[in-house]
Design an enzyme around this catalytic site. Structure first.
Site, PDB file in Angstrom:
ATOM      1  N   ASP A  58       0.850  -1.177   0.000  1.00  0.00           N
ATOM      2  CA  ASP A  58       0.000   0.000   0.000  1.00  0.00           C
ATOM      3  C   ASP A  58       0.891   1.233   0.000  1.00  0.00           C
ATOM      4  O   ASP A  58       1.985   1.226   0.569  1.00  0.00           O
ATOM      5  CB  ASP A  58      -0.899   0.011   1.241  1.00  0.00           C
ATOM      6  CG  ASP A  58      -1.731   1.274   1.335  1.00  0.00           C
ATOM      7  OD1 ASP A  58      -2.728   1.372   0.616  1.00  0.00           O
ATOM      8  OD2 ASP A  58      -1.373   2.169   2.130  1.00  0.00           O
ATOM      9  N   ASP A  76      -2.500  -0.903   6.904  1.00  0.00           N
ATOM     10  CA  ASP A  76      -3.494  -1.149   5.865  1.00  0.00           C
ATOM     11  C   ASP A  76      -3.336  -2.521   5.215  1.00  0.00           C
ATOM     12  O   ASP A  76      -4.314  -3.229   4.978  1.00  0.00           O
ATOM     13  CB  ASP A  76      -3.404  -0.065   4.790  1.00  0.00           C
ATOM     14  CG  ASP A  76      -3.814   1.299   5.310  1.00  0.00           C
ATOM     15  OD1 ASP A  76      -4.378   1.372   6.416  1.00  0.00           O
ATOM     16  OD2 ASP A  76      -3.556   2.295   4.621  1.00  0.00           O
ATOM     17  N   GLU A 127       0.728   5.532   0.739  1.00  0.00           N
ATOM     18  CA  GLU A 127       0.024   6.746   1.128  1.00  0.00           C
ATOM     19  C   GLU A 127       0.650   7.888   0.338  1.00  0.00           C
ATOM     20  O   GLU A 127       1.874   7.922   0.145  1.00  0.00           O
ATOM     21  CB  GLU A 127       0.146   6.992   2.636  1.00  0.00           C
ATOM     22  CG  GLU A 127      -0.503   5.918   3.489  1.00  0.00           C
ATOM     23  CD  GLU A 127      -2.007   5.800   3.262  1.00  0.00           C
ATOM     24  OE1 GLU A 127      -2.635   6.828   2.910  1.00  0.00           O
ATOM     25  OE2 GLU A 127      -2.549   4.703   3.423  1.00  0.00           O
ATOM     26  N   HIS A 185      -4.976   4.755   8.195  1.00  0.00           N
ATOM     27  CA  HIS A 185      -4.431   5.414   6.998  1.00  0.00           C
ATOM     28  C   HIS A 185      -2.909   5.322   6.943  1.00  0.00           C
ATOM     29  O   HIS A 185      -2.257   6.222   6.429  1.00  0.00           O
ATOM     30  CB  HIS A 185      -4.853   6.880   6.941  1.00  0.00           C
ATOM     31  CG  HIS A 185      -6.322   7.080   6.800  1.00  0.00           C
ATOM     32  ND1 HIS A 185      -7.001   6.865   5.619  1.00  0.00           N
ATOM     33  CD2 HIS A 185      -7.253   7.468   7.704  1.00  0.00           C
ATOM     34  CE1 HIS A 185      -8.290   7.120   5.802  1.00  0.00           C
ATOM     35  NE2 HIS A 185      -8.462   7.483   7.045  1.00  0.00           N
TER      36      HIS A 185
END
Length: 505
Positions: free
Chosen positions: A14, A166, A16, A161
């Site tokens: 993942d 995640d 961000e 987040h």
């Protein structure tokens, strides 16, 4: 960073990112997190996460901070992406990639980041995007299918987040969903087959994410962490063996053209994941028509097995020939047992012939497919009689769509914006036909001279720039249009597809 050996671990990852605040501004990675998962036991083997310092700290806006909590002070001493690129490449290249909404968002951000530093990006040998798969197989019982919503449904934590949290939550959610589906498939008389799935239940949008334990292993005071060693464990899969997660994989070819599409929502076996994989690879993916959305990558539009097209003739009606009281909608077979909404006029499919349309905005290449080809569309002004037909069609299809139980937001086919340019428009899509490595336009195109002579245009290659010179603002054209309904990425509506265009010289 050359080719690596074949490795069987699944790389859940993942990113961000910053959030663009103006048109043309790109995303910038602020954090990368990944875990390597054993495909046989579905246990975490190793992990890596790090904050990333963007080349321009001003990209970290207040909106970006509200989304993921990552501030400028948090990344000021973190490595740049160029400094972690080797590690990211080693983690991802040659492995199965997995994540929630990764095809739409995370994969694109990784490729962009590598392109910015002039280094070849890693390539997967397969991809699992849990958002579309879980929406299809688990249905809408968990709401909007965002990761935070799924986590809340199962009571396994709240969203943080942060990348490493995640991906761990993603793995846990997959386990929970697979367990529920397995139990339900063992008691079909108690759990009616797919009774909870809407006839066209498939969505995919940028997913919010959460920690499976409810606590974060990442915070702003820890720039990076790593449990991935120099020799990752390799767990080869024995021939003939099947694994619940591996059967979800969409195998990636060298040109990456075989990728996620619109899967069936009503297959006979709710736990037959091999069927899911086949459907995901082969069906047609609907284009995103919301041109103001931030995400910039969608997937390949490969030929579909849409059985509803066999119900239609080649008859196209001009708007004045359409009586809105005779417009109806019904579900028809779509792909391998799924259904889609078909619009009808009396006893035939509703298809339109629209003459003398004026192009407002020329060819858009904002969205790309998974192979990097632009997904083409353009905007035309809508005359009043056509507005009447399209808005009536919207109303009929939306009512049936709402009754089906889908929670997606309906987007009207006709767009009206306040202000000086307050007149209606619609977006026409030019689909891509792909055969092997060769792509071309699926729309039949002709050019009409001032003398009235009509000549068919033959394109030897897929060239958006060449098409842009023909379909430019102010151009006048005739369009043969099919009205294809879609339910995708939590957006639903009528997609206007140009079957044939006659461009006036």
């Amino acid at each position: 960073m050359g080719p690596t050996e074949d490795r069987s671990e699944i790389a859940f990852f993942d990113v961000e990112t910053t959030v663009p605040t103006r048109q043309g501004q790109k995303f910038s990675i602020l954090e990368f997190g990944a875990i390597l998962v054993c495909p046989k036991k579905l246990v975490e083997l190793e992990s890596y996460s790090t904050l990333v310092k963007p080349s321009d700290l001003s990209l970290i806006s207040s909106l970006s901070v509200r989304c993921n909590g990552i501030t400028r002070d948090a990344v000021i001493s973190s490595p740049t992406f160029a400094q972690i690129a080797d590690r990211v490449y080693d983690i991802l290249h040659g492995r199965i990639w997995a994540g929630h909404n990764i095809l739409r968002f995370d994969c694109a951000r990784i490729r962009e980041a590598f392109a910015e530093i002039g280094v070849p990006a890693p390539e997967p040998k397969g991809t699992i995007d849990s958002l579309a798969l879980l929406t299809q197989r688990f249905g809408r019982r968990a709401g909007d299918m965002k990761m935070a919503t799924l986590a809340s449904y199962f009571g396994i934590g709240q969203q943080t987040h942060r990348s490493l949290d995640d991906v761990r939550m993603n793995l846990e959610v997959l386990k929970y969903c697979a367990t529920v589906l397995f139990l339900e498939s063992s008691l079909p008389e108690v759990f009616p087959e797919n009774s909870w799935v809407s006839p066209n239940a498939v969505t995919r949008r940028r997913a919010a994410k959460s920690s499976p334990q409810g606590n974060s292993s990442n915070n702003n005071s820890h720039a990076s962490s790593s449990n991935i060693g120099g020799n990752p464990i390799s767990l080869p899969v024995q021939q003939g063996e099947t694994h619940p997660i591996l059967s979800l994989v969409t195998i990636c070819s060298e040109d990456r053209a075989s990728i996620l599409a619109e899967p069936s929502a009503t297959e006979s076996d709710s736990f037959n994941m091999h069927t899911t994989s086949d459907q995901i690879t082969g069906a047609t993916l609907e284009t995103d028509i919301n041109m103001e959305e931030h995400a910039t990558v969608s997937t390949e539009a490969s030929p579909s097995e849409d059985t509803s097209t066999s119900l239609c003739t080649t008859k196209f009606l001009e708007p004045d020939q359409v009586s809105v009281s005779f417009i109806t909608a019904s579900f028809v077979p779509f792909f391998r047992g799924s259904q889609r909404i078909q619009l009808w006029h009396k006893d035939d499919c509703l298809q339109l012939l629209c003459n003398n349309l004026r192009v407002r905005f020329g060819i858009s290449t904002k969205f790309t497919d998974y192979a990097g080809r632009p997904r083409l569309s353009f905007v035309v002004d809508v005359p009043p009689n056509l507005c009447t037909v399209l808005e009536a069609s919207d109303g009929v299809a939306q009512r049936l769509f709402s009754d089906s139980g889908s929670g997606s937001e309906w987007r009207p086919a006709v767009t009206r914006k306040n202000g000086y340019f307050n007149y209606p428009t619609m977006r026409l899509h030019i689909p891509t036909a792909v055969s092997g490595d060769v792509a071309n336009y699926a729309t039949e195109m002709h050019q009409k001279e001032a003398s009235g002579a009509v000549q068919r245009l033959i394109f030897s290659k897929f060239d958006a720039a060449e098409l842009d010179s023909l379909i430019k603002p102010g151009a006048i054209l005739d369009a043969f249009i099919s009205l294809d309904t879609y339910d995708y990425q939590q957006s639903a509506g009528i997609r206007l597809v140009a079957k044939k265009l006659i461009i006036r010289s």
